[in-house]
Design a protein around this motif. Structure first.
Motif, PDB file in Angstrom:
ATOM      1  N   SER A 384       0.822  -1.209   0.000  1.00  0.00           N
ATOM      2  CA  SER A 384       0.000   0.000   0.000  1.00  0.00           C
ATOM      3  C   SER A 384       0.855   1.257   0.000  1.00  0.00           C
ATOM      4  O   SER A 384       0.492   2.270  -0.617  1.00  0.00           O
ATOM      5  CB  SER A 384      -0.932   0.006   1.219  1.00  0.00           C
ATOM      6  N   LYS A 388       0.811   4.072  -2.939  1.00  0.00           N
ATOM      7  CA  LYS A 388       0.568   5.490  -2.661  1.00  0.00           C
ATOM      8  C   LYS A 388       1.630   6.358  -3.343  1.00  0.00           C
ATOM      9  O   LYS A 388       1.310   7.397  -3.944  1.00  0.00           O
ATOM     10  CB  LYS A 388       0.575   5.737  -1.149  1.00  0.00           C
ATOM     11  N   TYR A 394      -5.320   3.362  -4.961  1.00  0.00           N
ATOM     12  CA  TYR A 394      -5.928   2.264  -4.201  1.00  0.00           C
ATOM     13  C   TYR A 394      -4.896   1.656  -3.267  1.00  0.00           C
ATOM     14  O   TYR A 394      -3.690   1.889  -3.402  1.00  0.00           O
ATOM     15  CB  TYR A 394      -6.494   1.184  -5.129  1.00  0.00           C
ATOM     16  N   THR A 395      -5.383   0.873  -2.337  1.00  0.00           N
ATOM     17  CA  THR A 395      -4.519   0.150  -1.409  1.00  0.00           C
ATOM     18  C   THR A 395      -4.474  -1.327  -1.790  1.00  0.00           C
ATOM     19  O   THR A 395      -5.240  -1.779  -2.648  1.00  0.00           O
ATOM     20  CB  THR A 395      -5.050   0.254   0.031  1.00  0.00           C
ATOM     21  N   ARG A 396      -3.595  -2.055  -1.136  1.00  0.00           N
ATOM     22  CA  ARG A 396      -3.531  -3.507  -1.344  1.00  0.00           C
ATOM     23  C   ARG A 396      -4.886  -4.140  -1.033  1.00  0.00           C
ATOM     24  O   ARG A 396      -5.384  -4.996  -1.775  1.00  0.00           O
ATOM     25  CB  ARG A 396      -2.445  -4.097  -0.452  1.00  0.00           C
TER      26      ARG A 396
END
Length: 602
Positions: A384, A388, A394-396
């Protein structure tokens, strides 16, 4: 502007211009003429020769000029670079295409434009009068390949000067825009430069190059989609084609050069896309791949009726760095219309962004039998923190939630992905998270690369490329190893199944084998032999490129599947009872099918 340098040798001054001596007024205290009066007198002296000289219209191609010349014998009756001068006169063009599928489509567009002007295409480099390289700037290695190739072509060009018409060398695409100065000035290797939005200008640029000058147009456009140009598809087998539906990208991922080499995002009108797909269907094409830098962010606002107040829907948990867009026909609308053109034509698309997979797109893929159950879902990293820094939006966790949602809606889905090893600031823990993501998702196909810093990008200006080259390479090799392990596991699960294959042609390794692809885009190798025309018949026919055949999978590895062909088929077939297959006369090597049902469409 770069292309203005090409105009200088063409401009001439006609004889009806009078010599104008520049007057420098002197302002003395004892003069009887005031400065204002003196200025008026000077302007008056300019008025006559300027009024008799050429106007702006004289230099605009195709604009009629209605004026009485001072001397009819010396009037300029020809506009700048007439259409006759831009004709190809049967000169032969040789294309070399590097990089992504978008460059393949760009080659077809460029060739369509040149063909209209009378150029001919050749597949033999030695015959070429014009050599055009359609280039890629995504990675440093791709650019170095082009530099090396230019050196080879320049040597060939110098040899041809003694015996043939001089060869012209042109660079098209992303590299032309990114490295315009270096390409024009470094050892003078290039005659013509045309950026991704300048292919319409190729005939003019080549005409200028014929006069011994370098010609360049790398201007980016906010509107160019080449919607009115039907690409000349040049697939050797003729069974598949790429159709560009949008150009450019607005995502501004920190590592990516695309927004700077291909410009802002704009979509081609639906009507133009459907016209091309219909034309391809009539030509017998069996598979169309819709193309775009962010293909599933497609948004057609070309007609007033498409406008609305609805905002673009994103995948849950995803965001963008730009404001939400409103109105227009979305990707789900286009996919729906394209899939209805020909039920026996496979539809694929690439390259999408994970943020643009709302549920309506996924349900449509699940429902339509001719939309392939294969999705390219670029992850780039499993961390993540790195995501970024990459500005992916988006994140993991959000990515894994999307994968789960996709597999629930499309159970038999095949997934592929992109990963970058060694991005700015990536730690060993970040790398391990990427390895765990690869294991958790289970992809069939992967495209993995070590990070390469690109000028103009956000990373170039704001981040440090601080991961040593040897560490990048080691991490990349580990990612590839894990990817292959998981792909082998996923593909092994297909052993014993029967897959519908679109035949591409002979296998590269053996003339005795044929090669094709499953709905999930996996390569399948099988023996070249006659098979039943239909499941219920004993008559057989040979297998040809462009055919759909049923193949039973007998072996698998991380990169391909092997099997035996059972019979000819089509996308419109749905279910074939087991006993029907068992009645068919097969080779001794084929065992009786032991499943209760064989699905021919997935």
């Amino acid at each position: 502007m770069e292309y203005l340098r090409t105009l200088k040798p063409v401009f001439t001054i006609t004889k009806h211009w009078k010599h104008v001596r520049r007057i420098h007024p002197r302002y003395c205290s004892n003069t009887s003429v005031t400065p204002i009066e003196k200025k008026k007198t000077t302007a008056g002296k300019f008025k006559s020769p300027i009024s008799s000289g050429p106007s702006l219209q004289d230099f605009i191609k195709g604009v009629a000029v209605h004026k009485t010349p001072v001397d009819d014998d010396h009037s300029d009756k020809h506009s700048y670079l007439s259409e006759d001068l831009e004709l190809g006169n049967s000169r032969k063009v040789y294309f070399e295409t590097y990089g992504c599928q978008m460059n393949v489509n760009d080659t077809e567009i460029a060739w369509s434009i040149l063909q209209r002007k009378g150029y001919q295409r050749t597949d033999k480099l030695k015959e070429a009068d014009v050599v055009l390289l359609v280039t890629c700037s995504i990675r440093e290695k791709a650019e170095q390949t082009i530099w090396n190739r230019l050196q080879q072509l320049t040597t060939m060009k110098k040899k041809r000067l003694k015996t043939h018409t001089p060869m012209k060398i042109g660079i098209l695409g992303c590299m032309a825009e990114r490295l315009k100065t270096e390409l024009l000035e470094r050892e003078k290797l290039v005659d013509v430069l045309a950026g991704p939005d300048s292919y319409r200008d190729l005939p003019r640029l080549l005409t200028i190059a014929d006069g011994g000058n370098q010609a360049s147009n790398v201007l980016l456009s906010l509107e160019e989609t080449y919607a009115d140009i039907m690409p000349v598809h040049h697939a050797p087998q003729g069974y598949s084609a790429f159709v560009s539906i949008m150009r450019g990208c607005d995502n501004m991922c920190s590592y990516c050069i695309v927004p700077f080499t291909r410009g802002r995002e704009r979509s081609r009108p639906v009507s133009s896309i459907l016209e091309e797909v219909r034309m391809l269907s009539e030509q017998g094409v069996k598979e169309v791949t819709l193309l775009g830098q962010n293909v599933n962010s497609y948004r057609d606002t070309s007609e007033q009726q498409f406008f609305g107040s609805d905002q673009t829907k994103l995948s849950r948990g995803f965001k963008t760095i730009y404001q939400a867009k409103q109105g227009g026909l979305r990707f789900s609308d286009l996919l729906d219309k394209v899939s209805r053109v020909d039920p026996d034509m496979r539809i694929r698309f690439t390259s999408p962004h994970p943020k643009d997979f709302p549920d309506e797109v996924l349900h449509l893929i699940a429902e339509r039998q001719n939309i392939c159950k294969q999705i390219h879902l670029p992850a780039q990293s499993g961390s993540s923190q790195v995501l970024k820094t990459m500005r992916r939006g988006y994140t993991r966790e959000a990515y894994l939630d999307l994968v789960k949602n996709i597999k629930q809606i499309i159970p038999d889905l095949s997934l592929s992905s992109d990963f970058i090893s060694g991005f700015c600031g990536e730690t060993e823990d970040d790398h391990q998270q990427t390895l765990s993501l690869i294991r958790e998702v289970g992809y069939n196909v992967g495209y993995l690369f070590a990070y390469s810093m690109r000028k103009k990008t956000h990373a170039f200006h704001r981040l440090q490329d601080d991961v040593p080259a040897e560490v990048k390479q080691r991490r990349l090799e580990e990612c590839i190893s894990v990817f292959r392990e998981e792909a082998a596991r996923v593909n092994t699960a297909l052993i014993g199944s029967t897959q519908l294959i679109l035949v591409e042609g002979e296998s590269k390794r053996s003339e005795e084998d044929m090669c094709g692809r499953t709905d999930g885009n996996m390569k399948v190798i099988f023996p070249k032999e006659n098979v039943a025309i239909q499941a219920a018949e004993f008559s057989t026919a040979p297998i040809s490129p462009g055919d759909y055949v049923l193949v039973k999978i007998l072996a698998a590895n991380s990169q391909s599947l092997r099997g035996r062909a059972l019979c000819h088929s089509s996308l419109r077939c749905t279910v074939m009872p087991c006993e029907t297959v068992q009645r068919m006369q097969f080779d001794d090597h084929i065992a009786r099918v032991d499943t209760t049902m064989i699905e021919t469409c997935h």
